[in-house]
Motif scaffolding. Structure first.
Motif, PDB file in Angstrom:
ATOM      1  N   GLU A  92      34.511  34.681  53.514  1.00 18.25           N
ATOM      2  CA  GLU A  92      33.656  35.857  53.318  1.00 18.25           C
ATOM      3  C   GLU A  92      34.314  36.926  52.458  1.00 18.25           C
ATOM      4  O   GLU A  92      33.923  38.087  52.494  1.00 18.25           O
ATOM      5  CB  GLU A  92      33.269  36.447  54.685  1.00 18.25           C
ATOM      6  CG  GLU A  92      32.591  35.460  55.627  1.00 18.25           C
ATOM      7  CD  GLU A  92      31.342  34.837  55.015  1.00 18.25           C
ATOM      8  OE1 GLU A  92      30.603  35.562  54.317  1.00 18.25           O
ATOM      9  OE2 GLU A  92      31.119  33.633  55.234  1.00 18.25           O
ATOM     10  N   ARG A  93      35.330  36.552  51.692  1.00 18.98           N
ATOM     11  CA  ARG A  93      36.019  37.489  50.790  1.00 18.98           C
ATOM     12  C   ARG A  93      35.858  37.009  49.357  1.00 18.98           C
ATOM     13  O   ARG A  93      36.761  36.403  48.785  1.00 18.98           O
ATOM     14  CB  ARG A  93      37.496  37.597  51.166  1.00 18.98           C
ATOM     15  CG  ARG A  93      37.761  38.325  52.463  1.00 18.98           C
ATOM     16  CD  ARG A  93      37.378  39.806  52.383  1.00 18.98           C
ATOM     17  NE  ARG A  93      37.970  40.487  51.236  1.00 18.98           N
ATOM     18  CZ  ARG A  93      39.174  41.058  51.254  1.00 18.98           C
ATOM     19  NH1 ARG A  93      39.889  41.042  52.372  1.00 18.98           N
ATOM     20  NH2 ARG A  93      39.648  41.671  50.189  1.00 18.98           N
ATOM     21  N   PRO A  94      34.705  37.270  48.735  1.00 13.80           N
ATOM     22  CA  PRO A  94      34.446  36.738  47.400  1.00 13.80           C
ATOM     23  C   PRO A  94      35.340  37.307  46.312  1.00 13.80           C
ATOM     24  O   PRO A  94      35.381  36.762  45.202  1.00 13.80           O
ATOM     25  CB  PRO A  94      32.978  37.114  47.155  1.00 13.80           C
ATOM     26  CG  PRO A  94      32.726  38.285  48.050  1.00 13.80           C
ATOM     27  CD  PRO A  94      33.562  38.037  49.271  1.00 13.80           C
ATOM     28  N   ASP A  95      36.054  38.394  46.607  1.00 11.62           N
ATOM     29  CA  ASP A  95      36.976  38.955  45.615  1.00 11.62           C
ATOM     30  C   ASP A  95      38.303  38.225  45.582  1.00 11.62           C
ATOM     31  O   ASP A  95      39.132  38.450  44.688  1.00 11.62           O
ATOM     32  CB  ASP A  95      37.219  40.437  45.913  1.00 11.62           C
ATOM     33  CG  ASP A  95      37.775  40.664  47.315  1.00 11.62           C
ATOM     34  OD1 ASP A  95      37.311  39.979  48.267  1.00 11.62           O
ATOM     35  OD2 ASP A  95      38.672  41.515  47.481  1.00 11.62           O
ATOM     36  N   LEU A  96      38.531  37.342  46.565  1.00  7.94           N
ATOM     37  CA  LEU A  96      39.788  36.617  46.670  1.00  7.94           C
ATOM     38  C   LEU A  96      39.569  35.126  46.422  1.00  7.94           C
ATOM     39  O   LEU A  96      38.496  34.594  46.667  1.00  7.94           O
ATOM     40  CB  LEU A  96      40.405  36.807  48.061  1.00  7.94           C
ATOM     41  CG  LEU A  96      40.686  38.248  48.495  1.00  7.94           C
ATOM     42  CD1 LEU A  96      41.243  38.272  49.911  1.00  7.94           C
ATOM     43  CD2 LEU A  96      41.658  38.923  47.527  1.00  7.94           C
ATOM     44  N   GLY A  97      40.616  34.462  45.952  1.00  4.76           N
ATOM     45  CA  GLY A  97      40.556  33.024  45.766  1.00  4.76           C
ATOM     46  C   GLY A  97      41.120  32.302  46.978  1.00  4.76           C
ATOM     47  O   GLY A  97      42.090  32.764  47.581  1.00  4.76           O
ATOM     48  N   ARG A  98      40.511  31.195  47.328  1.00 10.81           N
ATOM     49  CA  ARG A  98      40.990  30.392  48.451  1.00 10.81           C
ATOM     50  C   ARG A  98      41.814  29.220  47.942  1.00 10.81           C
ATOM     51  O   ARG A  98      41.347  28.417  47.144  1.00 10.81           O
ATOM     52  CB  ARG A  98      39.821  29.884  49.286  1.00 10.81           C
ATOM     53  CG  ARG A  98      39.070  30.977  50.007  1.00 10.81           C
ATOM     54  CD  ARG A  98      37.742  30.496  50.558  1.00 10.81           C
ATOM     55  NE  ARG A  98      37.887  29.454  51.569  1.00 10.81           N
ATOM     56  CZ  ARG A  98      36.857  28.804  52.110  1.00 10.81           C
ATOM     57  NH1 ARG A  98      35.626  29.095  51.728  1.00 10.81           N
ATOM     58  NH2 ARG A  98      37.057  27.883  53.024  1.00 10.81           N
ATOM     59  N   ILE A  99      43.049  29.161  48.421  1.00  7.94           N
ATOM     60  CA  ILE A  99      43.971  28.081  48.081  1.00  7.94           C
ATOM     61  C   ILE A  99      44.193  27.236  49.326  1.00  7.94           C
ATOM     62  O   ILE A  99      44.442  27.769  50.410  1.00  7.94           O
ATOM     63  CB  ILE A  99      45.301  28.640  47.545  1.00  7.94           C
ATOM     64  CG1 ILE A  99      45.082  29.262  46.155  1.00  7.94           C
ATOM     65  CG2 ILE A  99      46.377  27.557  47.478  1.00  7.94           C
ATOM     66  CD1 ILE A  99      46.301  29.944  45.578  1.00  7.94           C
ATOM     67  N   SER A 100      44.117  25.933  49.175  1.00  8.01           N
ATOM     68  CA  SER A 100      44.312  25.036  50.310  1.00  8.01           C
ATOM     69  C   SER A 100      45.633  25.321  51.015  1.00  8.01           C
ATOM     70  O   SER A 100      46.647  25.638  50.376  1.00  8.01           O
ATOM     71  CB  SER A 100      44.285  23.590  49.826  1.00  8.01           C
ATOM     72  OG  SER A 100      44.313  22.694  50.910  1.00  8.01           O
ATOM     73  N   VAL A 101      45.627  25.216  52.329  1.00 11.58           N
ATOM     74  CA  VAL A 101      46.797  25.536  53.150  1.00 11.58           C
ATOM     75  C   VAL A 101      48.052  24.826  52.648  1.00 11.58           C
ATOM     76  O   VAL A 101      49.135  25.420  52.579  1.00 11.58           O
ATOM     77  CB  VAL A 101      46.532  25.168  54.625  1.00 11.58           C
ATOM     78  CG1 VAL A 101      47.814  25.269  55.449  1.00 11.58           C
ATOM     79  CG2 VAL A 101      45.464  26.079  55.209  1.00 11.58           C
ATOM     80  N   TYR A 102      47.914  23.561  52.282  1.00 14.83           N
ATOM     81  CA  TYR A 102      49.108  22.781  51.936  1.00 14.83           C
ATOM     82  C   TYR A 102      49.829  23.314  50.707  1.00 14.83           C
ATOM     83  O   TYR A 102      51.019  23.047  50.497  1.00 14.83           O
ATOM     84  CB  TYR A 102      48.741  21.310  51.734  1.00 14.83           C
ATOM     85  CG  TYR A 102      48.277  20.940  50.347  1.00 14.83           C
ATOM     86  CD1 TYR A 102      49.189  20.610  49.353  1.00 14.83           C
ATOM     87  CD2 TYR A 102      46.923  20.907  50.029  1.00 14.83           C
ATOM     88  CE1 TYR A 102      48.769  20.267  48.080  1.00 14.83           C
ATOM     89  CE2 TYR A 102      46.495  20.557  48.768  1.00 14.83           C
ATOM     90  CZ  TYR A 102      47.427  20.234  47.792  1.00 14.83           C
ATOM     91  OH  TYR A 102      47.001  19.894  46.534  1.00 14.83           O
ATOM     92  N   ALA A 103      49.119  24.081  49.866  1.00 14.79           N
ATOM     93  CA  ALA A 103      49.689  24.541  48.603  1.00 14.79           C
ATOM     94  C   ALA A 103      50.090  26.006  48.623  1.00 14.79           C
ATOM     95  O   ALA A 103      50.478  26.554  47.599  1.00 14.79           O
ATOM     96  CB  ALA A 103      48.693  24.307  47.476  1.00 14.79           C
TER      97      ALA A 103
END
Length: 356
Positions: A92-103
């Motif tokens: 729900e934070r469209p201003d931020l990018g989501r990076i997979s946990v493993y990386a």
């Protein structure tokens, strides 16, 4: 020394845990014969997409002996990267990018290979033999072998699931010419649960235990080099590297203890919640600096900025339009096209001023 004695096995487990592995098991080299057949069926259906190396290495990947004829036993190992935070928290934070946990932390290839080599040296000193170590850069079927070695089972999302570590295990393997006593293969415990299948934003699972990589966000944002098909762009949301949805919703994760995670994989602040504005501004030197020591570095600046542009188009944030207008003139046409698409999604001008 008789390599099959329990004393050696117990010491091997102790040494593995000392080196940071959360799980270890042993299987015979021929313990997963069906894996090669399933791999060929998957390749024949084209579900590997652009990952041509999967087809090129299929014969060696199909069985351990296809890669190394001298192998008699496989030591399968898992290193935990169980997260403390909810992997879905940034949805729900469209201003931020989501990076997979493993990386989000250090490059697992470096950490695991170092530990595998240390364990192999120890084993050679205890029971001289031929040994080879592998992370995921070699044609090795880590997940079927880990299941055969008792580490867990391949869930309906095709990833390994552990009763102790949930969905959060990096896998490695040591091939050895020793005849070691095998562990009991793990039984599947998915039951009627379909949480992982239901959670997939792009419907990448045509059936339980089958993944169509061409529809998978992890594949599209990491492995795929060209333009991301428009039919999947909206579903990508703010994911800029990988996707954890099918892993994160697995009920077995309630048993995963973040305290068991190797500290090398603790998230770096700049990778846990990067601002899309910062990612859109990356040039090649800046990309290399930000992602040094991270597995993300292998995709290069262009793919990351392409992904960030798509996330920006999904964000509804008009303030990102100036950065996208600059990227619409990028020398990489895949980046430029993604930026023009994003501008159109934001309702910003993307005509002559933004076109190449």
């Amino acid at each position: 020394m008789d390599e099959g004695k329990p004393a050696l096995r117990e010491r091997l487990r102790d040494k593995a845990r000392e080196l940071g592995f959360a799980a270890i098991g042993v299987t015979k080299a021929d313990a997963a014969p069906a894996a090669g057949r399933r791999l060929r069926e998957w390749l024949d259906e084209g579900m590997h997409g652009d990952m041509l190396w999967m087809a090129e290495t299929a014969d060696r990947r199909s069985s351990p002996s296809g890669l190394w004829p001298e192998v008699r036993s496989v030591i399968s190992l898992g290193m935990s990267y169980a997260p403390e935070a909810d992997p879905l928290a940034l949805a729900e934070r469209p201003d931020l990018g989501r990076i997979s946990v493993y990386a989000q932390g250090g490059d697992y290839h470096d950490t695991i290979k170092k530990a595998l080599k240390a364990l192999a040296r120890w084993l050679f000193a205890e029971a001289p033999s031929q040994l080879k170590v592998f992370v995921d850069t070699a044609p090795v079927m880590e997940k079927p072998l880990a299941e055969a070695a008792g580490l867990g089972w391949q869930g309906k999302h095709t990833n390994l699931v552990s009763r102790e570590d949930g969905s959060w295990l990096f896998l490695g393997a040591i091939y050895t010419s020793l005849e070691l006593e095998p562990d009991i293969p793990h039984r599947a415990h998915c039951g009627s649960c379909s949480a992982c299948l239901d959670a997939c934003p792009t419907n990448a699972f045509p059936a339980p235990f089958r993944l169509d990589a061409r529809r998978c966000i992890s594949y599209l944002t990491i492995e795929h080099k060209g333009p991301i098909p428009e039919e999947f762009r909206g579903a990508i949301g703010n994911r800029v590297y990988g996707c954890d949805d099918c892993l994160a919703v697995c009920p077995w994760n309630r048993f995963a203890d973040a305290a068991r995670a190797n500290r090398a994989f603790l998230p770096r602040a700049e990778l846990a919640a990067p601002a899309l504005a910062d990612l859109l501004a990356l040039d090649d030197p800046a990309f290399r600096k930000v992602f040094a020591g991270s597995p993300i570095k292998r995709i290069g600046r262009n793919r990351m900025v392409r992904n960030a542009a798509i996330a920006a188009g999904n964000s509804g944030r008009a303030e990102l339009a100036p950065a996208l207008e600059r990227l619409a003139l990028d020398e990489d046409e895949v980046v430029a096209e993604a930026a023009r698409w994003a501008l159109g999604r934001l309702g910003a001008p993307n005509g002559p001023a933004a076109a190449r």
